[in-house]
Scaffold this motif. Sequence first.
Motif, short mmCIF file in Angstrom:
data_model
loop_
_atom_site.label_atom_id
_atom_site.label_comp_id
_atom_site.label_asym_id
_atom_site.label_seq_id
_atom_site.Cartn_x
_atom_site.Cartn_y
_atom_site.Cartn_z
N THR A 195 0.83 -1.21 0.00
CA THR A 195 0.00 0.00 0.00
C THR A 195 0.86 1.26 0.00
O THR A 195 0.50 2.25 -0.66
CB THR A 195 -0.95 0.02 1.21
OG1 THR A 195 -0.20 -0.18 2.42
CG2 THR A 195 -2.01 -1.04 1.10
N ILE A 228 -5.63 -0.07 3.12
CA ILE A 228 -6.16 0.26 1.79
C ILE A 228 -7.06 1.48 1.85
O ILE A 228 -6.99 2.38 1.00
CB ILE A 228 -6.90 -0.94 1.20
CG1 ILE A 228 -5.93 -2.08 0.91
CG2 ILE A 228 -7.63 -0.56 -0.09
CD1 ILE A 228 -6.59 -3.38 0.49
N ARG A 233 -5.02 4.66 2.31
CA ARG A 233 -4.38 5.02 1.04
C ARG A 233 -5.36 5.70 0.09
O ARG A 233 -5.06 6.74 -0.49
CB ARG A 233 -3.82 3.77 0.37
CG ARG A 233 -3.12 4.03 -0.96
CD ARG A 233 -3.04 2.79 -1.80
NE ARG A 233 -4.38 2.32 -2.21
CZ ARG A 233 -4.58 1.22 -2.92
NH1 ARG A 233 -3.57 0.45 -3.26
NH2 ARG A 233 -5.82 0.87 -3.26
#
Length: 243
Positions: free
Chosen positions: A103, A224, A227
């Motif tokens: 990530t 995730i 991000r």
Amino acid sequence: MTISPDFSAASTAVTAALAGYLLLGEPWAGRRMYGSLARRRHTEPRALVRYFGSVLALWWAFAALAVAALLLSPGVGAADLGLATPDRSAVVITGVLLAAAITMASARNFHDLARQGKNVPGRASIEAMLPRTPKERRLAVAVAVTDGLCAELVYRGLLTAFGVGVLGLDVTVAAALSVVVYAVAGFYQGRQGVLVFALFGVLFSGLYLATGSLLLPAAVHVLISVRDLTLPAPERPLAAAAA
């Protein structure tokens, strides 16, 4: 992974109501909320702050219902909802480190693409949610962490246990059914969003089944989400608003 939850009548009612809303109500409510945000994003300075506040309230309400379902059923243990020590600690540690590296690398790549004015994969479908001010960025991180923790508790933990304990399904089949419910939550991003949510649902459910704990899927989910919600906001007008 094996679980044997025994839901009480009250817990069954609470979980069934929540599952019904997540399957039939949440996709339309989420699409309506996001559409409203996209229309107001450039004309109302606090539109995103209010949107994030609503999202946080909803997620913690869902998590509270999951905890209530647990407390209302003496025959359901915390481990039945994935709140347990992982079966394979080494796998979890390795998975978290690997997910963090991936990530971080992808986030750096996405930021480079944004600085170069190039297309950032997936950004157009969530650009109304991308923060532009320090306060919005703090809220975006809070929403990302909440999303990762609460979504795993509700979709992977509670719904999988419900499929096993109430519907009498094998744990793998119950996890697959929870992926279907999770996938439709991506409807606010259109058909592509449903597909993306389905793919990530398969990933998170696979990690849950492999370790018997929500720790690894929740960690990966948080990484995730952080991000994605901290991507650079585009300078051009919102695609959703223009549409």
